[in-house]
Every structure is written in C-alpha cells, then in structure tokens.
Design an enzyme around this catalytic site. Structure first.
Site, PDB file in Angstrom:
ATOM      1  N   SER A  15       8.714  -3.722  -9.340  1.00  0.00           N
ATOM      2  CA  SER A  15       7.532  -4.195  -8.612  1.00  0.00           C
ATOM      3  C   SER A  15       7.396  -5.727  -8.598  1.00  0.00           C
ATOM      4  O   SER A  15       6.898  -6.279  -7.638  1.00  0.00           O
ATOM      5  CB  SER A  15       6.265  -3.533  -9.155  1.00  0.00           C
ATOM      6  OG  SER A  15       5.872  -4.167 -10.336  1.00  0.00           O
ATOM      7  N   SER A  47       2.343   0.441  -8.930  1.00  0.00           N
ATOM      8  CA  SER A  47       1.464  -0.520  -9.594  1.00  0.00           C
ATOM      9  C   SER A  47       2.300  -1.654 -10.149  1.00  0.00           C
ATOM     10  O   SER A  47       3.529  -1.616 -10.137  1.00  0.00           O
ATOM     11  CB  SER A  47       0.678   0.168 -10.707  1.00  0.00           C
ATOM     12  OG  SER A  47       1.433   0.155 -11.889  1.00  0.00           O
ATOM     13  N   LYS A  48       1.580  -2.663 -10.663  1.00  0.00           N
ATOM     14  CA  LYS A  48       2.254  -3.860 -11.159  1.00  0.00           C
ATOM     15  C   LYS A  48       3.234  -3.576 -12.279  1.00  0.00           C
ATOM     16  O   LYS A  48       4.135  -4.351 -12.522  1.00  0.00           O
ATOM     17  CB  LYS A  48       1.198  -4.845 -11.674  1.00  0.00           C
ATOM     18  CG  LYS A  48       0.239  -5.224 -10.578  1.00  0.00           C
ATOM     19  CD  LYS A  48      -0.704  -6.316 -10.985  1.00  0.00           C
ATOM     20  CE  LYS A  48      -1.459  -6.740  -9.734  1.00  0.00           C
ATOM     21  NZ  LYS A  48      -2.142  -7.980  -9.834  1.00  0.00           N
ATOM     22  N   ARG A  49       3.022  -2.484 -12.975  1.00  0.00           N
ATOM     23  CA  ARG A  49       3.877  -2.198 -14.122  1.00  0.00           C
ATOM     24  C   ARG A  49       5.120  -1.398 -13.753  1.00  0.00           C
ATOM     25  O   ARG A  49       6.008  -1.210 -14.570  1.00  0.00           O
ATOM     26  CB  ARG A  49       3.081  -1.450 -15.201  1.00  0.00           C
ATOM     27  CG  ARG A  49       2.123  -2.331 -15.966  1.00  0.00           C
ATOM     28  CD  ARG A  49       1.146  -1.520 -16.776  1.00  0.00           C
ATOM     29  NE  ARG A  49       0.425  -0.564 -15.945  1.00  0.00           N
ATOM     30  CZ  ARG A  49      -0.621  -0.874 -15.185  1.00  0.00           C
ATOM     31  NH1 ARG A  49      -1.064  -2.113 -15.155  1.00  0.00           N
ATOM     32  NH2 ARG A  49      -1.224   0.045 -14.453  1.00  0.00           N
TER      33      ARG A  49
END
Ligand code: GLU
Length: 437
Positions: free
Chosen positions: A214, A208-210
């Site tokens: 990433s 995920s973006k976190r």
C-alpha cells in the site's frame, strides 16, 4: 484549458490509492494539454505533518508525476498549502455572510444553511447521481476556534484555483452534494467530477494503509520497483486502456486515457502482477540504466566496485533472473569480492566426486593457455577441456560455476569468467580446489 489537482491531506505516507488518484489527474492534464496542480490540504494541524507532506512530494516525484503549480513550483493561484490561505477563506465566508447563507451559533461555530433541494452530481465515472433534499443539520464550515472544515476549504480552493475537473476517490462521492451546494451558494460553477473506484486487496477487503503493497515509499521505492512499472500498473487499477497490450509506456497511456472508461466497480490490487510488470520493464533497461537503478540496492548490500562498465555488464547478465531490483545483490555479489561464500549444497556437490578436483585443475590449465579472453574463447576453451578430459561440457560447467561464484545458479560460466577476468578466474579455481574440494 483544463485544470485538475491532486489534493492530499498529509496525514501519512503516499499510498497506492492516492498515487492512483494523482496519476489519473496527471494523465488527464497531460492528455488535454491542461494544468496539473498539487495542493496540500493541511488544515488539520493536529493530524498533518511536514514529514508527511515531504513524503508525498517524494513519492509523486519518484513516479514522475510532475506538477505545473504547487509546492516548489509556484503558480498564479498560490499559496498551495491550505494552512497558508486563511485570508482567502475568511473572504469567502464573508460572501456567505453577505448572502445570508450562514449563521453563527452561540459557541462561535459558523454553519452553512443547506439549500435542501435535490442535487445531482453529473459524474464522468458514476453517471448522474441524484441526492434527495437533505435532512442533515446545517453544516459547520468554521469551528469555534476559527479553523475551517474540509468541505468549505476544498470548495473555496477549487473555485479560487479554477478547477475544471476533479478526479478523486469514490469515498468523496457521498459528500459531493454538499460541495455543489456550496459552489451554488458562492455563485460558482462546480467542476466536472469523476469519482474513481476504490482499491481492494486481492481478497476483496478494503485496502488500508497497513496492507501489503500500500505505501509507495516503503513498498515500491524501497522494494526494488521501477517507477515506470508502478506507473503502468497503477493505471490499470480501475481503467482498461483500449488496446491489445497492458504494458504501455507513459506516452501511450496518456494518449489512450479516457475518463469515461474508468470502471465504476472497485479495483482489485495484485502485488504479484505489479512485480510481473517490473520484471518486464527491468529487462528492457540498458546495462547502464540497470546499473543506475540497482545502485542504491548494491550500496545497501555493501557491494563496492570501481569498474562501472564491468558492474553494468554484471547486473545485466542476471536481469532475466530477477523481478525486483532488491533481488539483484544476491545474484551478483561474487562478481565484486574474492571472499564470496560457498552455498552448502555447492560444497557438497564439489566434494561428491574425486574427479572434480582433476577436472577443475584441467580447466584452469586450459584457461591459462587461452590468449584471447573473450566470451567465445572461454566457451571454446571449456569445450576443448571437456573433450580432452572425456566428459561433457555439461559436466564441467557446473563445477566451474561453483568455483567462480560459490553458487549453483547464475549467468553463463563464460560470462562470469569473462567479466571477472583471467587472473581472478585462475585464482578462484585454485582457491576452490585448495579449500573446498
Ligand atoms: N484532501 C482530500 C483527501 O485527501 C481531497 C479530496 C478531494 O480531492 O477533493 O481525500
């Protein structure tokens, strides 16, 4: 002629998954002598920001993924921001109205009548994927407020911009039948699809973006990575080039790229491997190129210098010690300042033996008499001094390193002495002897 596009929705930073999608499109365009288009899918006014768009362009530029049509470049099929293409969407909607494939609800929403036939996606990566006639309600293509939904504008633009192939994330595969249904209703031939596998974290969870590693700007651009290394690494997320080596430059990767070889299983992300690539690429840079790449990190660390040649030699001298550019300042700061700090264990070692002072003074004396201040001359001078003092050069070297750098690790002592010059070498030894020993 092939035409492919990267079509990000600017909701946030450019991430590894998006960058890899752009990369595969770019490789295909460059390999086939086609056109790579950048289209910003910014129809969601509430979630899209100008800042995110700019961030995406910046990330793509940094990776060297240049586009032939799109923002800042232009092209025959613009505008390349969906938010500026409403007239085109209205015209296409009119065609669906004329062919009786849409109807308007009481609230004003316009719905597309699905064909409700079986639809097969002939996917370059996933093979033939057949979707049974849908039982979903007809799809809204225009909301009551007049805005269009993603599936509709995505298809209209792929028709208008004459896309021949679409490489995109596998998360879009489940909706591709809707796209093909729209293509058919609009009397257009769908592009050839290639849905590329998702990228998972090393523990197998969905990235995920976190997650670490990433975001292209935060993790890579600011994290001391070289674009060539990240480019190379991203290519291997879901594709294994048919060759012996994994370390491949852009030309080689472009020549080797085969969409049919893209894996259908998910890719595992490994930041350590990306760093490993980075170390390899970093060690191949010339002194000048390494200095150019390191410069923002040196500036950030407050390192100031005027002598470019000396600075280039300094960063080059420690290239084997680091994997990332942002590790460089800590290895070279003492080249550029006289008030360099002494590590605690260095001070302890300097003070451990009373003869250390005598040895350092002897080395200074030997240096003083050295006429040719060269690497080899310095080396010889150290050896002569060690001999005269009845110690091994291996006993004298660390003391000199401590004195000249305040650190216990670094490049060869002769390299440091050579680069800082005779005057500073002598003053650093004198300063160390009077304050640290
Ligand atoms: N805007 C879509 C996304 O960011 C693009 C989908 C596509 O490539 O067709 O996921």
């Amino acid at each position: 002629m092939t035409r492919v596009r990267f079509a990000p929705s600017p909701t946030g930073d450019l991430h590894v998954g998006g960058a890899r999608t752009a990369l595969f499109n770019w490789l295909f365009a460059r390999k086939t002598g086609g056109t790579f288009i950048l289209r910003i899918e910014d129809t969601d006014g509430a979630r899209n920001t100008e800042e995110a768009s700019q961030g995406i362009l910046k990330g793509l530029r940094w990776l060297g993924l240049d586009w032939d049509e799109g923002p800042g470049v232009g092209g025959n099929y613009g505008p390349y921001f969906q938010s500026q293409r409403k007239d085109i969407y209205d015209a296409y909607l009119a065609r669906l109205v004329a062919s009786d494939r849409v109807y308007t609800e009481e609230n004003g929403a316009v719905r597309f009548k699905f064909s409700r036939t079986a639809i097969t996606v002939h996917d370059l990566v996933c093979g033939d994927v057949t979707f049974a006639p849908t039982e979903e309600p007809d799809m809204t293509v225009r909301r009551p407020d007049g805005s269009y939904i993603f599936h509709f504008v995505n298809v209209v633009d792929d028709i208008e911009m004459k896309m021949t192939h679409v490489f995109r994330g596998e998360d879009h595969l489940s909706n591709t039948w809707k796209h093909i249904d729209l293509f058919n209703a609009l009397g257009a031939t769908p592009p050839t699809y290639a849905h590329i596998p998702l990228i998972l974290n090393s523990d197998g969870s969905k990235m995920s973006k976190r997650d670490e590693g990433s975001a292209i700007e935060k993790s890579y651009m600011n994290g001391g990575f070289l674009p060539d290394a990240v480019f190379n690494y991203l290519c291997l997320l879901g594709w294994t080039p048919r060759t012996d080596s994994e370390k491949l430059n852009r030309q080689a990767l472009t020549a080797l790229f085969e969409p049919a070889e893209i894996h259908s299983s998910n890719a595992r992300f490994d930041l350590a491997k990306c760093s490993w690539f980075n170390a390899k690429y970093l060690r191949e840079l010339s002194p000048e190129a390494l200095l150019a790449e390191s410069r923002p990190f040196l500036v950030e660390a407050g390192i100031v210098f005027e002598d470019e040649v000396m600075a280039a030699a300094a960063v080059y001298s420690i290239k084997e010690k680091v994997s990332l550019l942002n590790e460089i300042p800590a290895w070279v700061h003492y080249f550029f300042r006289e008030d360099y700090p002494f590590e605690a264990d260095v001070v302890a070692k300097l003070q451990a033996k009373p003869e250390n002072k005598t040895l350092l003074l002897a080395a200074a004396d030997s240096f003083e008499h050295l006429v040719e201040w060269t690497d080899a001359g310095i080396q010889q001078s150290i050896e002569d001094c060690a001999k005269a003092s009845s110690v091994k050069p291996g006993a004298l070297m660390p003391l000199l390193r401590f004195a000249l750098s305040g650190q216990s690790r670094g490049p060869g002592v002769n390299t440091i002495a050579h680069l800082i010059g005779k005057t500073k070498t002598l003053s650093r030894i004198a300063h160390t002897v009077s304050t640290q020993v």
